[in-house]
Each structure stands twice: as C-alpha cells, then as structure tokens.
Design a protein around this motif. Structure first.
Motif, PDB file in Angstrom:
ATOM      1  N   GLU A 145       0.820  -1.210   0.000  1.00  0.00           N
ATOM      2  CA  GLU A 145       0.000   0.000   0.000  1.00  0.00           C
ATOM      3  C   GLU A 145       0.855   1.263   0.000  1.00  0.00           C
ATOM      4  O   GLU A 145       0.420   2.320  -0.491  1.00  0.00           O
ATOM      5  CB  GLU A 145      -0.922   0.005   1.225  1.00  0.00           C
ATOM      6  CG  GLU A 145      -2.033  -1.029   1.155  1.00  0.00           C
ATOM      7  CD  GLU A 145      -2.698  -1.255   2.510  1.00  0.00           C
ATOM      8  OE1 GLU A 145      -2.389  -0.499   3.462  1.00  0.00           O
ATOM      9  OE2 GLU A 145      -3.516  -2.190   2.621  1.00  0.00           O
ATOM     10  N   SER A 146       2.080   1.167   0.531  1.00  0.00           N
ATOM     11  CA  SER A 146       2.964   2.331   0.611  1.00  0.00           C
ATOM     12  C   SER A 146       3.652   2.633  -0.717  1.00  0.00           C
ATOM     13  O   SER A 146       4.377   3.618  -0.826  1.00  0.00           O
ATOM     14  CB  SER A 146       4.023   2.118   1.696  1.00  0.00           C
ATOM     15  OG  SER A 146       4.933   1.101   1.317  1.00  0.00           O
ATOM     16  N   GLY A 147       3.433   1.772  -1.704  1.00  0.00           N
ATOM     17  CA  GLY A 147       3.985   2.038  -3.031  1.00  0.00           C
ATOM     18  C   GLY A 147       5.256   1.299  -3.373  1.00  0.00           C
ATOM     19  O   GLY A 147       5.893   1.598  -4.390  1.00  0.00           O
ATOM     20  N   VAL A 148       5.639   0.332  -2.566  1.00  0.00           N
ATOM     21  CA  VAL A 148       6.824  -0.461  -2.892  1.00  0.00           C
ATOM     22  C   VAL A 148       6.500  -1.372  -4.082  1.00  0.00           C
ATOM     23  O   VAL A 148       5.541  -2.141  -4.041  1.00  0.00           O
ATOM     24  CB  VAL A 148       7.289  -1.299  -1.686  1.00  0.00           C
ATOM     25  CG1 VAL A 148       8.405  -2.258  -2.093  1.00  0.00           C
ATOM     26  CG2 VAL A 148       7.763  -0.383  -0.569  1.00  0.00           C
ATOM     27  N   GLU A 149       7.307  -1.275  -5.119  1.00  0.00           N
ATOM     28  CA  GLU A 149       7.041  -2.001  -6.356  1.00  0.00           C
ATOM     29  C   GLU A 149       8.093  -3.040  -6.695  1.00  0.00           C
ATOM     30  O   GLU A 149       7.870  -3.879  -7.570  1.00  0.00           O
ATOM     31  CB  GLU A 149       6.907  -1.010  -7.521  1.00  0.00           C
ATOM     32  CG  GLU A 149       5.730  -0.053  -7.360  1.00  0.00           C
ATOM     33  CD  GLU A 149       5.627   0.941  -8.500  1.00  0.00           C
ATOM     34  OE1 GLU A 149       6.624   1.083  -9.247  1.00  0.00           O
ATOM     35  OE2 GLU A 149       4.563   1.568  -8.651  1.00  0.00           O
ATOM     36  N   ILE A 150       9.254  -2.995  -6.040  1.00  0.00           N
ATOM     37  CA  ILE A 150      10.266  -4.015  -6.330  1.00  0.00           C
ATOM     38  C   ILE A 150       9.806  -5.346  -5.736  1.00  0.00           C
ATOM     39  O   ILE A 150       9.017  -5.373  -4.796  1.00  0.00           O
ATOM     40  CB  ILE A 150      11.656  -3.609  -5.789  1.00  0.00           C
ATOM     41  CG1 ILE A 150      11.616  -3.385  -4.269  1.00  0.00           C
ATOM     42  CG2 ILE A 150      12.169  -2.372  -6.498  1.00  0.00           C
ATOM     43  CD1 ILE A 150      12.980  -3.050  -3.662  1.00  0.00           C
ATOM     44  N   PRO A 151      10.264  -6.474  -6.291  1.00  0.00           N
ATOM     45  CA  PRO A 151       9.791  -7.789  -5.836  1.00  0.00           C
ATOM     46  C   PRO A 151      10.029  -8.021  -4.354  1.00  0.00           C
ATOM     47  O   PRO A 151      11.064  -7.637  -3.803  1.00  0.00           O
ATOM     48  CB  PRO A 151      10.605  -8.760  -6.690  1.00  0.00           C
ATOM     49  CG  PRO A 151      10.962  -7.984  -7.913  1.00  0.00           C
ATOM     50  CD  PRO A 151      11.181  -6.583  -7.438  1.00  0.00           C
ATOM     51  N   ILE A 152       9.050  -8.664  -3.717  1.00  0.00           N
ATOM     52  CA  ILE A 152       9.122  -8.963  -2.287  1.00  0.00           C
ATOM     53  C   ILE A 152       9.065 -10.468  -2.072  1.00  0.00           C
ATOM     54  O   ILE A 152       8.082 -11.122  -2.431  1.00  0.00           O
ATOM     55  CB  ILE A 152       7.973  -8.297  -1.517  1.00  0.00           C
ATOM     56  CG1 ILE A 152       8.058  -6.783  -1.659  1.00  0.00           C
ATOM     57  CG2 ILE A 152       8.010  -8.696  -0.040  1.00  0.00           C
ATOM     58  CD1 ILE A 152       6.862  -6.052  -1.112  1.00  0.00           C
TER      59      ILE A 152
END
Length: 253
Positions: A48-55
C-alpha cells in the motif's frame, strides 16, 4: 547485471530499500533470530505504501534449526499461502530432516505452491546446514526452484567464497545463486569479483534506539550494539553505488 537484495524487518526498511535502489526485498520479522515469518499486515502496508520491487516473504515459524514438527509444517504452508494471496512475489523457506538432509517431500510441496501462484521459490540458508551442496543444488534445479540463498556453507560469504564460485560457475545458468551472510560495503566488491555471483543479499543494518528498552533492573536489549535492527540508508546507498560501478565496468568491457 548484479542485483542487490535487502533483508527488511519493517515497512520503513522496505521503503528505504526501494528508495536507495535495491532490486529486491526479503521480508522477514525477528532478524535477531535469523528471520521469522512476517505478518500479512506488514506485507499489505508495504504494498500500500507504493513499494514495487519484488518482495520475497520468509516462512519460518521459530528460531533454531530447520527440522520442523507436523504442526510447524502446517503453519508454514498456511502462512505461505496467505502471503502469496496478499501479493508476495515469492516465498523463502527451508526444510531439513534430523540427519541434516533436505526434506525433499516438503520442499517439493512448497515449490509447487509457489508455482501455483506464479511466484518464485527460494531455498534459504538451511542449504548451508546440509553437507551435500552439489547434490542438493542439482535436485533443487530438478524441482524447478528459482533461487538458493547461501554463504557457500561458510560461517559467512568470505569463508564460503570458494564454493560459491564453484556453484555459480557450474550451476548458475540453471538456478540463481544468491550470496548472503556477512555482505557489507567492505567486502561486496571482493565477493562479487571473486565468486562471479550475479546477486547478493545483505541487511546493511544499523541499530535503532528505543529509550524504553531498559529500566533500572529490566533489559530487553538483545545486543549491546543497540535496541533493534533496521536498514541503514547510508550503508545501503554505498553498497548500491559499488554494485552500479561494477555493472558499468561489465558493460564497458
């Protein structure tokens, strides 16, 4: 191109990882225990905070080793499924038997679960607690495992560099070798140059301060270095810069 994966304990750690240019996140809790399963709430907040790199989300029910009871295994699979439903791009896991062999039945099931979500499967440093690295890697390749996080069976990557180099050279085209354990700005270039690995994993940590950690006769500090671990943006930025320079050198050759 060399990639940098950051081990993150919190939403803030993930935001720092992305802002400083990391390629991927391993999301965990309780880093002081070697990493445990994070909550789906944390994962939700990260996305939700906008992190787009793979997790990549770890599933590990407790500290200690990797030989789990029936109930612990059930917990791990339920947690993995929920994390994948909530948007994790992969699962980090490891199963061993009492004789330090990889538990292939559970390993295959976890890889299949990840595959069913179109997600990556990452066998973590339980790999380093078994004494059959080449056989294990061959079999993980056969099962379609995406990646192995390993120190080369050493206490850290410096001590395991020789095996890391061998595994990368022989198997790196078939499975991703992620070098981790003791990666820092002091050795990241040396390890990459010496082993030729294409990706590294680090905490790049500093110690935060919480003034309520201690009282007159009470102490919740688990290390004298500080009260809790968090990603240090300065150290991570230095590591990213070093790797970018290496990548530029590789491109120009």
């Amino acid at each position: 191109m060399i990639k940098v994966e950051v081990c993150a304990n919190s939403v803030q750690d993930c935001l720092i990882a992305q802002s400083e240019g990391a390629d991927r996140i391993e999301l965990i809790s309780a880093s002081y225990l070697g990493g445990l399963t994070p909550t789906t709430t944390v994962l939700d907040m990260v996305l939700e905070s906008g992190v787009e790199i793979p997790i990549m989300a770890m599933v590990r029910p407790r500290g200690g080793g990797f030989c789990y009871s029936k109930l612990e295994k059930e917990q791990m699979f339920r947690e993995a499924k929920e994390l994948l439903k909530h948007g994790a791009n992969g699962i980090v896991f490891g199963f061993l038997t009492e004789d330090r062999k990889i538990d292939w039945i559970e390993t295959e099931k976890m890889i299949e679960l990840c595959d069913s979500f179109g997600a990556e499967s990452v066998f973590h440093r339980a790999f380093d607690c078994s004494d059959e690295p080449e056989y294990n890697l061959q079999r993980l390749i056969g099962l379609g495992c995406t990646r192995v996080l390993t120190s080369g069976l050493g206490a850290n990557v410096n001590r395991g560099a020789k095996l890391l180099k061998y595994l990368q050279e022989k198997y790196g085209q078939h499975i991703e070798i992620l070098a981790g354990a003791g990666i820092s700005t002091d050795n990241i270039k040396k390890i990459i140059t010496k082993t030729r690995v294409k990706q590294v994993h680090g905490t790049f940590k500093k110690y935060g301060v919480d003034v309520t950690t201690t009282a007159d006769d009470v102490n919740y500090r688990y290390t004298e270095k500080g009260d809790f671990e968090e990603v240090d943006p300065v150290q991570l930025a230095k590591a990213i810069e070093i790797v970018r320079d290496i990548n530029k050198e590789e491109i120009s050759v």
